[in-house]
Design an enzyme around this catalytic site. Structure first.
Site, PDB file in Angstrom:
ATOM      1  N   ASP A  94      -1.911  -0.230   5.556  1.00  0.00           N
ATOM      2  CA  ASP A  94      -2.228   0.401   7.037  1.00  0.00           C
ATOM      3  C   ASP A  94      -3.838   0.819   7.175  1.00  0.00           C
ATOM      4  O   ASP A  94      -4.321   1.040   8.141  1.00  0.00           O
ATOM      5  CB  ASP A  94      -1.486   1.742   7.273  1.00  0.00           C
ATOM      6  N   ASP A 106       0.205   5.210   0.929  1.00  0.00           N
ATOM      7  CA  ASP A 106       0.051   6.112   2.217  1.00  0.00           C
ATOM      8  C   ASP A 106      -0.069   5.474   3.481  1.00  0.00           C
ATOM      9  O   ASP A 106      -0.694   4.563   3.835  1.00  0.00           O
ATOM     10  CB  ASP A 106      -1.384   7.059   2.164  1.00  0.00           C
ATOM     11  N   ASP A 125       0.841  -1.294   0.078  1.00  0.00           N
ATOM     12  CA  ASP A 125      -0.076  -0.107   0.147  1.00  0.00           C
ATOM     13  C   ASP A 125       0.985   1.308   0.005  1.00  0.00           C
ATOM     14  O   ASP A 125       2.209   0.903   0.508  1.00  0.00           O
ATOM     15  CB  ASP A 125      -0.858  -0.143   1.353  1.00  0.00           C
TER      16      ASP A 125
HETATM   17  O1  LIG Z   1      -4.388   2.968  -0.351  1.00  0.00           O
HETATM   18  P1  LIG Z   1      -3.569   4.321   0.102  1.00  0.00           P
HETATM   19  O2  LIG Z   1      -2.362   4.225  -0.911  1.00  0.00           O
HETATM   20  O3  LIG Z   1      -3.396   4.260   1.564  1.00  0.00           O
HETATM   21  O4  LIG Z   1      -4.428   5.414   0.044  1.00  0.00           O
HETATM   22  C1  LIG Z   1      -5.613   5.824   0.541  1.00  0.00           C
HETATM   23  C2  LIG Z   1      -5.801   7.384   0.822  1.00  0.00           C
HETATM   24  O5  LIG Z   1      -4.376   7.746   0.937  1.00  0.00           O
HETATM   25  C3  LIG Z   1      -4.205   9.268   0.894  1.00  0.00           C
HETATM   26  O6  LIG Z   1      -4.856   9.809   2.066  1.00  0.00           O
HETATM   27  C4  LIG Z   1      -4.334   9.394   3.293  1.00  0.00           C
HETATM   28  O7  LIG Z   1      -2.788  10.090   3.283  1.00  0.00           O
HETATM   29  C5  LIG Z   1      -2.965  11.380   3.240  1.00  0.00           C
HETATM   30  C6  LIG Z   1      -1.426  11.848   3.168  1.00  0.00           C
HETATM   31  O8  LIG Z   1      -0.487  11.398   4.135  1.00  0.00           O
HETATM   32  C7  LIG Z   1      -3.542  12.047   4.415  1.00  0.00           C
HETATM   33  O9  LIG Z   1      -3.547  13.501   4.529  1.00  0.00           O
HETATM   34  C8  LIG Z   1      -4.946  11.490   4.595  1.00  0.00           C
HETATM   35  O10 LIG Z   1      -5.598  11.700   5.780  1.00  0.00           O
HETATM   36  C9  LIG Z   1      -5.010  10.011   4.543  1.00  0.00           C
HETATM   37  O11 LIG Z   1      -6.507   9.350   4.525  1.00  0.00           O
HETATM   38  C10 LIG Z   1      -4.844   9.668  -0.198  1.00  0.00           C
HETATM   39  O12 LIG Z   1      -4.859  11.265  -0.093  1.00  0.00           O
HETATM   40  C11 LIG Z   1      -6.242   9.405  -0.610  1.00  0.00           C
HETATM   41  O13 LIG Z   1      -6.554   9.909  -1.757  1.00  0.00           O
HETATM   42  C12 LIG Z   1      -5.999   7.769  -0.673  1.00  0.00           C
HETATM   43  O14 LIG Z   1      -7.497   7.088  -0.752  1.00  0.00           O
END
Ligand SMILES: O=P(O)(O)OC[C@H]1O[C@H](O[C@H]2O[C@H](CO)[C@@H](O)[C@H](O)[C@H]2O)[C@H](O)[C@@H](O)[C@@H]1O
Length: 402
Positions: A309, A119, A117
């Site tokens: 995560d 983020d 994954d």
């Molecule tokens: O599947 P992932 O790669 O984990 O993506 C899930 C979402 O991640 C991002 O949001 C998350 O990270 C951001 C930056 O650290 C944070 O600001 C936010 O609160 C988190 O939810 C991304 O911006 C989303 O579009 C993804 O869906």
């Protein structure tokens, strides 16, 4: 229902929305049955659950907000029962670093395939989603990892966006929660290799997603800190920078838009509401698709490892559990309901784990190479080496010296 407690598999938010759409019972069969796997499920009293999900507009919004709160680590920390349970949770989901030997032993004779994954796994969580950069050290580690094992990035983000952060053309990418899959790009040119797009099961939803994106931009304008992100086949509404007292207002705004779009559903991530097509496709399906594309569909000799995560990663953890192949690793500092077998605390531990995996593979290839060489020398067959059936490829041999 006679049982006193029920297992909550979905978040309160998802349940509230599912109820809004289907108006059916909240106690689905799946929600009543604990899985036959150790631990990881949180039980809450049925009475409390019913209070929380009272079927009238006002209280339903409260349950949305409760769920939004639950996705916040600070709220988790404040919960004594969860904090107290940390050590027993760790017994059920031990650190993948502590269990490294057992993990590599279990993979013996099998092809490890890595799913990562983005983020919160490869990059730390930050306030601004546009600035969630991964470190150069992490990039170098993932690059090495991909030399030894087929490696895929599986993200909720738009595929191009996640590529712009990772910048490694040799990987597989599954963006939009797995709804946009692309294979490695030849000649390190990601942008030009449109022919390596492998799967886009939600392409018919593109116009609808664009339409809802515009509406949500407009609707949420009045909520300071709210941010709508277009992830191509899905959308994210971020509330990380929204004051908590305005969360219910934001939830209401999103809900009012989605009422008009029954073909879209809502899930939840880390301080983010995720809007996506109702098709039966998720990160778990993407994992299965990728295994199939790699030629491991019905193969017993494959060992997939998925590190993530987020709640959306649970679909992939569950697939691995159900297949009885490989395992999931949840990145979390706090106990969470999960189908992952192991845990790591944060991206820096993910990097340590990946580095150890690379080093372990490098050393085991070197050992095999030496054994082969010795066998050849002992038999006086050195001159015949070129004609020998390659047990270790030239690339493997080169990597042992890298
Ligand atoms: O599947 P992932 O790669 O984990 O993506 C899930 C979402 O991640 C991002 O949001 C998350 O990270 C951001 C930056 O650290 C944070 O600001 C936010 O609160 C988190 O939810 C991304 O911006 C989303 O579009 C993804 O869906």
């Amino acid at each position: 229902m006679t049982k006193k407690n029920v297992l909550v598999k979905e978040s309160g938010l998802e349940m509230a929305i599912n109820m809004a759409v289907s108006n059916s019972s909240i106690f689905t069969t799946a929600a009543q049955k604990p899985p036959s796997v150790p631990g990881g499920y949180i039980t809450i009293s049925r009475k409390k659950l019913l209070q929380n999900l009272e079927i009238n507009g006002g209280t339903r919004i409260n349950s949305w907000v409760d769920s939004m709160r639950a996705s916040s680590p600070t709220h988790h920390k404040a919960s004594h029962s969860l904090a107290d349970d940390h050590s027993s949770w760790m017994l059920q989901h031990p650190s993948a670093l502590d269990m490294f030997e057992q993990i590599t032993k279990a993979s013996k004779g099998k092809q490890i395939v890595m799913f990562l994954d983005y983020d919160g796994t490869l990059s730390p969580i930050v306030e601004d989603p546009d600035r969630a950069f991964m470190s150069d050290a992490m990039r170098a580690t993932v690059r090495k990892l991909a030399r030894y094992f087929p490696t895929a990035i599986v993200s909720g983000r738009c595929r191009d966006k996640v590529y712009s952060f990772v910048r490694l053309a040799e990987l597989y990418y599954a963006g939009s929660h797995g709804m946009d899959i692309k294979g490695p790009s030849k000649g390190s040119n990601y942008a030009k290799s449109a022919q390596s797009v492998l799967c886009q099961p939600a392409s018919e939803f593109l116009p609808m997603i664009d339409e809802v994106y515009q509406i949500l931009l407009e609707k949420t304008k009045s909520t300071p800190g709210a941010k709508v992100e277009n992830n191509k086949f899905c959308l994210s509404v971020h509330f990380r920078c929204v004051e908590e007292k305005r969360w219910s207002e934001l939830a209401q705004q999103v809900r009012s838009v989605l009422k008009e779009y029954p073909k879209l559903r809502l899930t939840q991530g880390r301080k983010v509401l995720e809007i996506r097509p109702t098709i039966k496709w998720d990160k778990g399906k993407a994992l299965e698709f990728l295994l199939e594309s790699l030629g491991y569909a019905n193969c017993a000799d494959v060992f997939p490892v998925y590190i993530g995560d987020d709640r959306t990663d649970e679909d992939a953890f569950k697939v691995l559990r159900d297949r009885g192949q490989g395992f999931g690793i949840l990145v979390s500092k706090i106990p969470k309901e999960t189908n992952a077998a192991y845990s790591l605390q944060e991206p820096s531990e993910v990097m340590d784990f990946l580095r150890r995996l690379v080093e372990w593979k490098r050393l085991s290839l070197r050992r095999q190479f030496r054994m082969l060489r010795r066998a050849v020398l002992d038999d006086g067959l050195l001159t015949k080496l070129d004609k020998a059936e390659p047990i270790i490829t030239v690339q493997d041999a080169e990597m042992t010296c890298a």
